[in-house]
Design a protein around this motif. Sequence first.
Motif, short mmCIF file in Angstrom:
data_model
loop_
_atom_site.label_atom_id
_atom_site.label_comp_id
_atom_site.label_asym_id
_atom_site.label_seq_id
_atom_site.Cartn_x
_atom_site.Cartn_y
_atom_site.Cartn_z
N GLU A 52 -60.00 61.47 10.54
CA GLU A 52 -59.54 62.15 11.76
C GLU A 52 -60.20 61.53 13.00
O GLU A 52 -59.54 61.27 14.00
N ILE A 53 -61.51 61.30 12.92
CA ILE A 53 -62.23 60.67 14.03
C ILE A 53 -61.66 59.28 14.29
O ILE A 53 -61.44 58.88 15.43
N ARG A 54 -61.40 58.54 13.22
CA ARG A 54 -60.85 57.19 13.36
C ARG A 54 -59.48 57.22 14.03
O ARG A 54 -59.17 56.40 14.89
N SER A 55 -58.65 58.19 13.66
CA SER A 55 -57.33 58.30 14.27
C SER A 55 -57.44 58.57 15.76
O SER A 55 -56.70 58.00 16.56
N LEU A 56 -58.38 59.42 16.13
CA LEU A 56 -58.61 59.69 17.56
C LEU A 56 -59.12 58.45 18.27
O LEU A 56 -58.77 58.21 19.43
N ALA A 57 -59.93 57.66 17.59
CA ALA A 57 -60.53 56.47 18.20
C ALA A 57 -59.49 55.40 18.51
O ALA A 57 -59.75 54.50 19.32
N ARG A 58 -58.34 55.50 17.94
CA ARG A 58 -57.29 54.51 18.23
C ARG A 58 -56.69 54.73 19.60
O ARG A 58 -56.10 53.82 20.18
N THR A 59 -56.83 55.96 20.16
CA THR A 59 -56.24 56.25 21.46
C THR A 59 -57.27 56.68 22.51
O THR A 59 -56.92 56.80 23.67
N GLN A 60 -58.52 56.94 22.08
CA GLN A 60 -59.56 57.41 22.99
C GLN A 60 -60.84 56.63 22.75
O GLN A 60 -61.00 56.03 21.70
N THR A 61 -61.75 56.72 23.69
CA THR A 61 -63.05 56.09 23.49
C THR A 61 -63.92 56.99 22.62
O THR A 61 -63.68 58.21 22.53
N LEU A 62 -64.92 56.42 21.98
CA LEU A 62 -65.83 57.20 21.16
C LEU A 62 -66.59 58.22 22.00
O LEU A 62 -66.88 59.32 21.53
N ALA A 63 -66.89 57.89 23.25
CA ALA A 63 -67.58 58.83 24.13
C ALA A 63 -66.70 60.05 24.40
O ALA A 63 -67.19 61.18 24.41
N ASP A 64 -65.40 59.84 24.59
CA ASP A 64 -64.48 60.96 24.79
C ASP A 64 -64.38 61.84 23.54
O ASP A 64 -64.37 63.06 23.63
N ILE A 65 -64.33 61.21 22.39
CA ILE A 65 -64.26 61.94 21.13
C ILE A 65 -65.52 62.75 20.93
O ILE A 65 -65.47 63.93 20.55
N GLU A 66 -66.67 62.14 21.19
CA GLU A 66 -67.94 62.85 21.04
C GLU A 66 -67.98 64.06 21.98
O GLU A 66 -68.44 65.13 21.60
N GLN A 67 -67.50 63.90 23.18
CA GLN A 67 -67.47 65.00 24.14
C GLN A 67 -66.60 66.15 23.64
O GLN A 67 -66.95 67.32 23.77
N GLN A 68 -65.46 65.83 23.04
CA GLN A 68 -64.57 66.86 22.49
C GLN A 68 -65.27 67.63 21.38
O GLN A 68 -65.21 68.86 21.34
N TYR A 69 -65.92 66.92 20.47
CA TYR A 69 -66.62 67.59 19.37
C TYR A 69 -67.83 68.36 19.88
O TYR A 69 -68.15 69.42 19.35
N LYS A 70 -68.47 67.86 20.91
CA LYS A 70 -69.61 68.57 21.49
C LYS A 70 -69.16 69.92 22.04
O LYS A 70 -69.85 70.92 21.90
N GLN A 71 -68.01 69.97 22.66
CA GLN A 71 -67.48 71.21 23.22
C GLN A 71 -67.08 72.20 22.13
O GLN A 71 -67.15 73.40 22.33
N LYS A 72 -66.68 71.70 20.95
CA LYS A 72 -66.26 72.57 19.86
C LYS A 72 -67.39 72.94 18.90
O LYS A 72 -67.17 73.73 18.01
#
Length: 78
Positions: A52-72
């Motif tokens: 799931e993280i890898r799929s998100l990384a195809r369209t977003q930066t890892l920093a953006d993904i980390e921020q999303q998970y940090k909020q959740k």
Amino acid sequence: MMKPEVSSRQLQKYLNIARLYIPGFENFTDPKTNGLNGYAKLNRSHIRVLQEIRSLARTQTLADIEQQYKQKRLPGRV
């Protein structure tokens, strides 16, 4: 393991996000260094989340993904 395959460096980056913000990945944190525990074992439930993280990384930066998970994240986690 993952489809399509990723490098070990990319897998480490995904694990670093998962171990900080996703329940079930706590054993990937080395208690002495608070870094990535190289002796932790992956199982199928881990692969699903990492995919799931890898799929998100195809369209977003890892920093953006980390921020999303940090909020959740769960209360009381880093």
